[in-house]
Enzyme design. Structure first.
Site: not given
Ligand code: PEP
Length: 260
Positions: A10, A12, A103, A105, A175, A181, A221
């Protein structure tokens, strides 16, 4: 049942079209000899054409990060006066196979709801796109002991009236919001526990074969160092990768961990 692991990046709101084409080409080169794992990259809308060209003929698939859907009189509207928005058919025609939906976000900053995710899932299937459905609890929710309740509600809402044959083709990304992040990863045991609970819920919503077919990615992460251990858990069927997907070499390490 053995499920082919699925690693999706992803990106973003990162990369220009030029940067995206270069990153996609680097990813494709880095994973070209890796078999037994599905791979996708999800660039911003503006970069979809450039990435589609860069990965043509490779084993890397294309995803988008969202889609706009409107329902009028029980029918899904596929075009019209929705300035700034992108419809499912547009993504399909541009070569997109997967769409990330719900997601955290988008839930947090853009008011995405479970009902909205459900509508988008239906519209994706109508257009020939496959959804990656994101669910996960905040830190506050985890600390209040309501992780299962929150995730269950998100899964039930997303899958309302989605038939089993379609559900089997969907992907869920668990997630935990506190892990996205932040550099804080759920432990393999913490992630496995929620993945198993999601699969148990899918078994009650559908049936065992459908629940066994649905791939559940972990996101939050995941990186080149921790991927192998997370991916070794029985119900972790891949990863949705944010930060580490922006470096082709790191992403390739994760893809290779998924191929084992
Ligand atoms: C994500 O945005 O789906 C995600 C898992 O981000 P990160 O790996 O940076 O935590």
């Amino acid at each position: 049942m053995s499920r082919t692991k699925f690693i999706a990046g992803n990106w973003k709101m990162n990369t220009t079209p030029t940067e995206a084409a270069a990153l996609a080409a680097d990813v494709a080169a880095a994973v070209k000899d890796v078999n037994g794992v599905d791979v996708a990259v999800c660039p911003p809308y503006t970069n979809i054409a450039a990435v589609a060209a860069a990965i043509k003929g490779t084993n890397v698939q294309l995803g988008a990060q969202n889609v706009h859907v409107v329902e009028k009189d029980g029918k899904i509207v596929t075009s019209g006066a929705y300035t700034g928005e992108i419809a499912p058919g547009m993504l399909k025609d541009a070569g997109v196979a997967w769409v990330i939906l719900g997601h955290s976000e988008r839930r947090q900053y853009f008011g995405e709801t479970d009902a909205g995710v459900n509508l988008k899932i239906r519209a994706c299937f109508e257009a020939g796109l496959l959804p990656i459905i994101c669910v996960g609890e905040t830190l506050e929710q985890r600390e209040s002991g309501i992780t299962v309740k929150v995730v269950e509600e998100q899964v039930r809402g997303a899958y309302a009236n989605i038939p089993a044959a379609q559900a089997a083709k969907t992907v869920i990304a668990y997630e935990p919001v506190w892990a996205i992040g932040t550099g804080k990863t759920a432990s393999p045991e913490q992630a496995q526990e929620v993945h198993a609970q999601i699969r148990a819920l899918l078994t009650t919503l559908y049936d065992a074969p459908t629940a066994q077919a649905i791939r559940i990615q972990y996101g939050g992460s995941m990186n080149a160092k921790n991927a192998a251990e997370l991916l070794s858990q029985p119900d972790i069927d891949g990863g949705l990768i944010g930060g580490a997907a922006l470096k082709a070499a790191d992403f390739a390490v994760i893809v290779k961990a998924g191929a084992k």
